[in-house]
Scaffold this motif. Structure first.
Motif, PDB file in Angstrom:
ATOM      1  N   ARG A  49       0.830  -1.206   0.000  1.00  0.00           N
ATOM      2  CA  ARG A  49       0.000   0.000   0.000  1.00  0.00           C
ATOM      3  C   ARG A  49       0.864   1.256   0.000  1.00  0.00           C
ATOM      4  N   ASP A  50       1.913   1.240   0.819  1.00  0.00           N
ATOM      5  CA  ASP A  50       2.817   2.387   0.887  1.00  0.00           C
ATOM      6  C   ASP A  50       3.496   2.620  -0.454  1.00  0.00           C
ATOM      7  N   LEU A  51       3.931   1.554  -1.096  1.00  0.00           N
ATOM      8  CA  LEU A  51       4.589   1.679  -2.395  1.00  0.00           C
ATOM      9  C   LEU A  51       3.625   2.251  -3.431  1.00  0.00           C
ATOM     10  N   ALA A  52       2.384   1.781  -3.446  1.00  0.00           N
ATOM     11  CA  ALA A  52       1.388   2.284  -4.390  1.00  0.00           C
ATOM     12  C   ALA A  52       1.124   3.768  -4.141  1.00  0.00           C
ATOM     13  N   GLU A  53       1.052   4.157  -2.875  1.00  0.00           N
ATOM     14  CA  GLU A  53       0.819   5.562  -2.533  1.00  0.00           C
ATOM     15  C   GLU A  53       1.992   6.438  -2.978  1.00  0.00           C
ATOM     16  N   ARG A  54       3.202   5.954  -2.790  1.00  0.00           N
ATOM     17  CA  ARG A  54       4.376   6.710  -3.229  1.00  0.00           C
ATOM     18  C   ARG A  54       4.402   6.863  -4.744  1.00  0.00           C
ATOM     19  N   LYS A  55       4.042   5.801  -5.468  1.00  0.00           N
ATOM     20  CA  LYS A  55       4.005   5.876  -6.924  1.00  0.00           C
ATOM     21  C   LYS A  55       2.949   6.875  -7.383  1.00  0.00           C
ATOM     22  N   ARG A  56       1.788   6.858  -6.730  1.00  0.00           N
ATOM     23  CA  ARG A  56       0.723   7.798  -7.079  1.00  0.00           C
ATOM     24  C   ARG A  56       1.181   9.234  -6.859  1.00  0.00           C
ATOM     25  N   TYR A  57       1.823   9.480  -5.721  1.00  0.00           N
ATOM     26  CA  TYR A  57       2.306  10.819  -5.403  1.00  0.00           C
ATOM     27  C   TYR A  57       3.349  11.271  -6.430  1.00  0.00           C
ATOM     28  N   THR A  58       4.246  10.361  -6.811  1.00  0.00           N
ATOM     29  CA  THR A  58       5.276  10.696  -7.795  1.00  0.00           C
ATOM     30  C   THR A  58       4.646  11.027  -9.137  1.00  0.00           C
ATOM     31  N   ARG A  59       3.637  10.263  -9.543  1.00  0.00           N
ATOM     32  CA  ARG A  59       2.942  10.563 -10.803  1.00  0.00           C
ATOM     33  C   ARG A  59       2.305  11.940 -10.743  1.00  0.00           C
ATOM     34  N   GLU A  60       1.668  12.267  -9.613  1.00  0.00           N
ATOM     35  CA  GLU A  60       1.042  13.580  -9.469  1.00  0.00           C
ATOM     36  C   GLU A  60       2.076  14.696  -9.541  1.00  0.00           C
ATOM     37  N   GLN A  61       3.222  14.505  -8.899  1.00  0.00           N
ATOM     38  CA  GLN A  61       4.273  15.524  -8.938  1.00  0.00           C
ATOM     39  C   GLN A  61       4.793  15.724 -10.362  1.00  0.00           C
ATOM     40  N   ARG A  62       4.992  14.611 -11.080  1.00  0.00           N
ATOM     41  CA  ARG A  62       5.452  14.706 -12.465  1.00  0.00           C
ATOM     42  C   ARG A  62       4.444  15.457 -13.321  1.00  0.00           C
ATOM     43  N   GLU A  63       3.163  15.161 -13.106  1.00  0.00           N
ATOM     44  CA  GLU A  63       2.104  15.832 -13.867  1.00  0.00           C
ATOM     45  C   GLU A  63       2.080  17.324 -13.549  1.00  0.00           C
ATOM     46  N   ARG A  64       2.213  17.681 -12.274  1.00  0.00           N
ATOM     47  CA  ARG A  64       2.244  19.104 -11.903  1.00  0.00           C
ATOM     48  C   ARG A  64       3.435  19.819 -12.535  1.00  0.00           C
ATOM     49  N   LYS A  65       4.584  19.152 -12.525  1.00  0.00           N
ATOM     50  CA  LYS A  65       5.782  19.742 -13.112  1.00  0.00           C
ATOM     51  C   LYS A  65       5.604  19.943 -14.615  1.00  0.00           C
ATOM     52  N   ARG A  66       4.956  18.990 -15.245  1.00  0.00           N
ATOM     53  CA  ARG A  66       4.757  19.060 -16.690  1.00  0.00           C
ATOM     54  C   ARG A  66       3.768  20.160 -17.057  1.00  0.00           C
ATOM     55  N   THR A  67       2.731  20.353 -16.253  1.00  0.00           N
ATOM     56  CA  THR A  67       1.712  21.347 -16.573  1.00  0.00           C
ATOM     57  C   THR A  67       2.094  22.752 -16.118  1.00  0.00           C
ATOM     58  N   ALA A  68       3.069  22.910 -15.229  1.00  0.00           N
ATOM     59  CA  ALA A  68       3.465  24.237 -14.746  1.00  0.00           C
ATOM     60  C   ALA A  68       3.952  25.153 -15.866  1.00  0.00           C
TER      61      ALA A  68
END
Length: 75
Positions: A49-68
């Motif tokens: 569960r922790d690994l899945a949550e970390r992956k989700r957070y990383t995807r969100e950060q990448r998406e935010r960086k890309r859209t900034a």
């Protein structure tokens, strides 16, 4: 003495002293439940569960960086 009888060791294995320390002081973890298998089923599920949550957070950060930069261009 021939080369065949020489004991080959990996670089970090240590010598006689470290081997003695491990065998007599550290020893194998025989009395620990799940020491080799990796713990309890609950701990494995929590890790997943922790690994899945970390992956989700990383995807969100990448998406935010890309859209900034796109948001800055629109302003």
């Amino acid at each position: 003495m021939s080369e065949d009888s020489a004991v080959t060791r990996t670089p970090g294995e240590g010598g006689r002293f470290l081997r003695w320390v491990f065998l007599h002081l550290a020893g194998p973890a025989e009395g620990v439940q799940g020491a080799v298998q990796g713990g309890s089923a609950e701990a494995r599920e929590a890790w997943k569960r922790d690994l899945a949550e970390r992956k989700r957070y990383t995807r969100e950060q990448r998406e935010r960086k890309r859209t900034a930069p796109e948001a800055d261009r629109r302003s």
